[in-house]
Design a protein around this motif. Structure first.
Motif, short mmCIF file in Angstrom:
data_model
loop_
_atom_site.label_atom_id
_atom_site.label_comp_id
_atom_site.label_asym_id
_atom_site.label_seq_id
_atom_site.Cartn_x
_atom_site.Cartn_y
_atom_site.Cartn_z
N MET A 190 0.83 -1.21 0.00
CA MET A 190 0.00 0.00 0.00
C MET A 190 0.86 1.25 0.00
SD MET A 190 -3.16 -0.53 2.66
CE MET A 190 -4.61 -1.49 2.22
N LYS A 191 0.33 2.31 -0.62
CA LYS A 191 0.98 3.61 -0.51
C LYS A 191 0.89 4.09 0.93
CE LYS A 191 -0.17 4.98 -5.26
NZ LYS A 191 1.14 5.07 -5.83
N TRP A 192 1.80 4.97 1.30
CA TRP A 192 1.87 5.41 2.69
C TRP A 192 0.60 6.10 3.14
CZ3 TRP A 192 4.68 3.74 6.39
CH2 TRP A 192 5.96 3.24 6.16
N ARG A 193 -0.04 6.85 2.29
CA ARG A 193 -1.26 7.56 2.71
C ARG A 193 -2.37 6.57 3.05
NH1 ARG A 193 -0.35 9.04 -2.63
NH2 ARG A 193 -1.77 8.17 -4.20
N TYR A 194 -2.46 5.47 2.28
CA TYR A 194 -3.46 4.45 2.59
C TYR A 194 -3.07 3.67 3.84
CZ TYR A 194 -4.85 5.50 -2.20
OH TYR A 194 -5.24 6.14 -3.36
N LYS A 195 -1.77 3.43 4.00
CA LYS A 195 -1.32 2.68 5.17
C LYS A 195 -1.56 3.47 6.46
CE LYS A 195 2.30 0.30 4.45
NZ LYS A 195 1.73 -1.06 4.47
N LEU A 196 -1.30 4.78 6.43
CA LEU A 196 -1.57 5.61 7.60
C LEU A 196 -3.07 5.66 7.91
CD1 LEU A 196 0.92 8.55 6.94
CD2 LEU A 196 1.11 6.79 8.69
N THR A 197 -3.88 5.72 6.85
CA THR A 197 -5.33 5.69 7.05
C THR A 197 -5.77 4.37 7.66
OG1 THR A 197 -5.63 7.17 5.15
CG2 THR A 197 -7.55 5.94 5.91
N LEU A 198 -5.20 3.27 7.18
CA LEU A 198 -5.53 1.97 7.74
C LEU A 198 -5.09 1.87 9.20
CD1 LEU A 198 -6.47 -1.00 7.38
CD2 LEU A 198 -4.12 -1.53 6.64
N PHE A 199 -3.92 2.40 9.49
CA PHE A 199 -3.40 2.35 10.86
C PHE A 199 -4.32 3.11 11.82
CE2 PHE A 199 -0.63 3.88 14.29
CZ PHE A 199 -0.03 2.69 14.68
N ALA A 200 -4.70 4.33 11.44
CA ALA A 200 -5.57 5.13 12.31
C ALA A 200 -6.96 4.54 12.42
CB ALA A 200 -5.63 6.57 11.78
N SER A 201 -7.52 4.11 11.27
CA SER A 201 -8.88 3.57 11.30
C SER A 201 -8.97 2.26 12.06
CB SER A 201 -9.39 3.39 9.87
OG SER A 201 -8.58 2.47 9.16
#
Length: 340
Positions: free
Chosen positions: A44-55
């Motif tokens: 995953m791109k970092w923006r999606y990975k950070l979103t997944l991490f927070a969500s």
């Protein structure tokens, strides 16, 4: 020259090493990605990975907060006129917000002590245990995916530089195709090996035409195909003899042939022992006949060597009379091509 440059040049690998092949019309693509969820998350791109991490954290806090709220509701904890001896499932939780905060405090092990679970409600105890187990596994998965992406040598491969053009000239009495490779960091790359693949269309003996036919292209440094470490800009060469996939190549036929030369450097990072790979490709228009690379390595009075990358992609006309006599007009065209 203008007509040649206006044509769209198809290539499998871009100059920066990225894949240039589009995958289309694959049935069940989402299902395939979910089957290999680990690779999907790591890629995953970092923006999606950070979103997944927070969500992941927010959703688990909220979902289990709703569970605690309904458990308290079923236990009668929110009745305005409840018995004075009534023991709630979770102390000091009277709203959905309070249940959410209790879920957050439990999962993050903050433990303020204001809200706490009681022993009167086995279902709430079971829910708390399930929350800690499930969210613990989720945190391990997400954190592991973060570390795996950070530890990937992909960014390290971006500090390996290839020359923008390949050159063909004489080397030790043999006609050779040469590319220049450099390590842009001070940390060493060990066990380096440069390999090549020639992509071109091919017609079999049965008359079947393949769009992309692969043939191996061997590259050498001095008298060996391996380089113990990459600390200086090095020039790798491929001998254009009768055993070469490019046998019979001439200055006149170079730009009329359709092929792509993929060059791949495999190396091991000394600091982490991880394997990294960097690649680029060359089209016939990016191969200069009768040229050689300008020197890039210089010595100083202090006894040190200096690699001046201002000369890394610079080429100069070869002084070999054989190449000059057979391809004077071609060299002039290539020089005009470089200037454009």
């Amino acid at each position: 020259m203008a007509n040649r440059k206006s044509e769209v040049q198809r290539r499998i690998v871009c100059k920066d090493g990225h894949n240039n092949v589009q995958i289309d019309n694959v049935e069940g693509m989402i299902k395939l990605y979910l089957h290999d969820i680990w690779t999907t998350v790591v890629d995953m791109k970092w923006r999606y990975k950070l979103t997944l991490f927070a969500s992941t954290f927010i959703m688990t806090w909220f979902i289990f907060g709703v569970f605690y709220y309904f458990i308290g509701m079923g236990n009668g904890d929110f009745v305005p006129e409840r018995n004075a001896t009534h023991m709630p499932c979770v102390k000091e939780v009277e709203t959905l917000t309070g249940a959410f905060l209790f879920s957050l405090e439990s999962q993050t092990t903050i433990g303020y002590g204001f809200r706490y679970i009681t022993e009167e409600c086995p279902l709430a105890i079971f829910t708390l245990v399930a929350q800690l187990v499930i969210t613990g596994l989720a945190e391990i998965f997400v954190t592991g995916a973060f570390l795996a992406k950070l530890a990937r040598p992909k960014k390290r491969a971006e500090t390996i530089k290839f020359s923008q053009s390949a050159v063909i000239c004489m080397r030790q009495g043999k006609l050779c195709l040469m590319v220049r490779v450099a390590n842009m960091r001070k940390s060493l790359l060990i066990q380096c090996q440069l390999t090549g693949k020639l992509f071109q269309s091919h017609v079999t003996q049965e008359g079947e035409k393949t769009q992309v036919h692969q043939r191996s292209v061997d590259f050498y440094i001095d008298s060996s195909g391996d380089c113990p470490f990459l600390i200086l800009p090095l020039t790798f060469y491929h001998v254009l003899d009768e055993n070469s996939p490019l046998a019979g190549l001439t200055a006149e036929s170079l730009h009329t042939r359709e092929f792509e030369l993929l060059v791949t450097l495999n190396a091991t990072m000394e600091s982490t022992a991880a394997t990294c790979q960097s690649r680029t490709s060359y089209l016939p228009q990016e191969i200069l006949w009768g040229y050689e690379f300008k020197p890039v390595l210089f010595s100083t009075t202090g006894g040190r060597y200096v690699a001046d990358f201002n000369f890394f992609d610079k080429v100069q006309m070869s002084n070999n009379p054989t190449l000059l006599s057979n391809s004077t007009e071609k060299l002039k065209l290539e020089e005009d091509y470089k200037k454009e």
